[in-house]
Write a protein that holds these residues in place. Structure first.
Motif, PDB file in Angstrom:
ATOM      1  N   GLU A  94      -1.024   4.688   4.227  1.00 28.21           N
ATOM      2  CA  GLU A  94      -1.647   4.059   5.389  1.00 28.21           C
ATOM      3  C   GLU A  94      -2.657   2.992   4.958  1.00 28.21           C
ATOM      4  O   GLU A  94      -2.690   1.890   5.515  1.00 28.21           O
ATOM      5  N   GLN A  95      -3.470   3.314   3.963  1.00 26.90           N
ATOM      6  CA  GLN A  95      -4.458   2.334   3.483  1.00 26.90           C
ATOM      7  C   GLN A  95      -3.766   1.118   2.873  1.00 26.90           C
ATOM      8  O   GLN A  95      -4.222  -0.013   3.036  1.00 26.90           O
ATOM      9  N   TYR A  96      -2.655   1.347   2.167  1.00 28.94           N
ATOM     10  CA  TYR A  96      -1.937   0.211   1.562  1.00 28.94           C
ATOM     11  C   TYR A  96      -1.307  -0.670   2.643  1.00 28.94           C
ATOM     12  O   TYR A  96      -1.328  -1.888   2.542  1.00 28.94           O
ATOM     13  N   ARG A  97      -0.762  -0.041   3.694  1.00 28.73           N
ATOM     14  CA  ARG A  97      -0.202  -0.826   4.808  1.00 28.73           C
ATOM     15  C   ARG A  97      -1.273  -1.735   5.409  1.00 28.73           C
ATOM     16  O   ARG A  97      -1.007  -2.888   5.733  1.00 28.73           O
ATOM     17  N   GLU A  98      -2.486  -1.198   5.563  1.00 29.24           N
ATOM     18  CA  GLU A  98      -3.593  -1.999   6.109  1.00 29.24           C
ATOM     19  C   GLU A  98      -3.921  -3.159   5.175  1.00 29.24           C
ATOM     20  O   GLU A  98      -4.210  -4.263   5.617  1.00 29.24           O
ATOM     21  N   LEU A  99      -3.872  -2.900   3.859  1.00 30.95           N
ATOM     22  CA  LEU A  99      -4.184  -3.938   2.867  1.00 30.95           C
ATOM     23  C   LEU A  99      -3.213  -5.115   2.967  1.00 30.95           C
ATOM     24  O   LEU A  99      -3.626  -6.270   2.942  1.00 30.95           O
ATOM     25  N   GLU A 155       5.693   6.996   2.216  1.00 23.98           N
ATOM     26  CA  GLU A 155       4.723   8.083   2.319  1.00 23.98           C
ATOM     27  C   GLU A 155       4.820   8.949   1.052  1.00 23.98           C
ATOM     28  O   GLU A 155       5.878   9.024   0.432  1.00 23.98           O
ATOM     29  N   GLY A 156       3.732   9.582   0.694  1.00 18.65           N
ATOM     30  CA  GLY A 156       3.752  10.493  -0.438  1.00 18.65           C
ATOM     31  C   GLY A 156       3.449   9.829  -1.773  1.00 18.65           C
ATOM     32  O   GLY A 156       3.279  10.512  -2.769  1.00 18.65           O
TER      33      GLY A 156
END
Length: 128
Positions: A119-124, A6-7
């Motif tokens: 969060e967006q990177y985790r989804e990617l 995060e961050g």
């Protein structure tokens, strides 16, 4: 599961970016180092180089493959992590701290808004 902090901000090319004022510290993500496996060489851009967001600015070589390094933001390269050039395995061991690659003095800080959140990177990477 790859560690996503995060961050930090992320690119779709699997670089992370830590924003500190007008400076961005960047490296490759835990997911990227895991996919590459044992990293044997890294060639970041040279200090003083002017780079543009999204451009290939260096290379990283692993036992499995050679990949380009992409600039997360535009600006001037002001520092390179000499430790990872001498010992690229640092990137495998600690991609978000000791394994940082280079620092950029941003020419257009608004470009940070184009990067992905954790969060967006985790989804990617979830689909891989």
């Amino acid at each position: 599961m790859a560690n996503v902090l995060e961050g930090l901000k992320y690119t779709r090319e699997h670089e992370w970016a830590k924003v500190e004022g007008n400076i961005v510290i960047t490296g490759i993500t835990d997911y990227a180092q895991s996919e590459l496996s044992d990293i044997v060489m890294v060639e970041p851009p040279k200090i003083g180089t002017t780079i543009k967001a999204g451009d290939a600015v260096g290379t990283i070589e692993a036992v499995k493959a050679v990949s380009d390094l992409f600039a997360p933001v535009s600006g001037e390269v002001i520092e390179v992590n000499e430790k990872v050039i001498k010992d690229p395995g640092i990137i495998n061991r600690d991609p978000y701290n000791e394994g940082w690659l280079y620092k950029i003095k941003m020419s257009n800080p608004a470009e940070v808004e184009n990067l992905l959140s954790a969060e967006q990177y985790r989804e990617l990477i979830a689909g891989h």
